[in-house]
Design an enzyme around this catalytic site. Structure first.
Site, PDB file in Angstrom:
ATOM      1  CG  ASP A  98      -0.278  -0.012   2.532  1.00  0.00           C
ATOM      2  OD1 ASP A  98       0.926   0.299   2.608  1.00  0.00           O
ATOM      3  OD2 ASP A  98      -0.956  -0.327   3.533  1.00  0.00           O
ATOM      4  NE  ARG A  99       0.272   8.484  -0.173  1.00  0.00           N
ATOM      5  CZ  ARG A  99      -0.376   9.600  -0.377  1.00  0.00           C
ATOM      6  NH1 ARG A  99      -1.681   9.603  -0.432  1.00  0.00           N
ATOM      7  NH2 ARG A  99       0.285  10.710  -0.542  1.00  0.00           N
TER       8      ARG A  99
END
Length: 159
Positions: free
Chosen positions: A40-41
């Protein structure tokens, strides 16, 4: 509270099955590598991807026990996931090599459970552990008794 690291010893020269000297349990191992798409980010593996790793471990276990899901499904049974549980203790990040350890869990009349532990391959510390529970269904999606192939897989799993 984090679980104790696993201390694994191969059961045979094929190195598919390992005994954890901490718990005494036998586990089947397969490995994978974290893809960039799994993160994810924040750079960590997104939480739901662990269920994909569980599926990879489950299908590898059944295949290595000579009872692949394809054969089970061709005999008229399907096993959808009906319950999951996961505990996270550490992060996996892009390009980490992970060990996926799987073992058969509770076997009931119409349900089966698999247990999992995920580690980084270079470290026996547990990153995630959990389970999936599945219900035996026939092709009409009606609950039925667990099929003979799956019962045999539970019986032949090393103790």
């Amino acid at each position: 509270m984090k679980p104790k690291p696993m201390r694994l010893t191969p059961l045979d020269n094929r190195s598919l099955f390992f005994r954890d000297s901490v718990t005494g349990l036998v586990w089947h191992q397969t490995t994978s590598r974290v893809l960039y798409a799994d993160t994810d980010r924040s750079g960590a593996v997104y939480h739901s991807h662990y269920l994909r790793y569980f599926e990879q471990g489950r299908t590898a276990l059944m295949r290595d026990l000579d009872h692949p899901y394809r054969q089970v499904e061709e005999s008229g049974y399907i096993y959808p996931v009906i319950k999951t549980g996961l505990d996270y203790y550490d992060l996996l990040t892009y390009d980490d090599v992970l060990g996926i350890f799987t073992r058969p869990g509770l076997l009931e009349r119409v349900r089966v459970t698999f247990n999992y532990v995920i580690t980084k391959s270079d470290n026996p510390r547990i990153v995630c552990q959990g389970f999936t529970q599945h219900c035996a269904l026939n092709q009409a999606r009606v609950p039925v008794a667990v099929d003979a192939l799956t019962l045999q897989a539970w019986r032949c799993f090393p103790r």
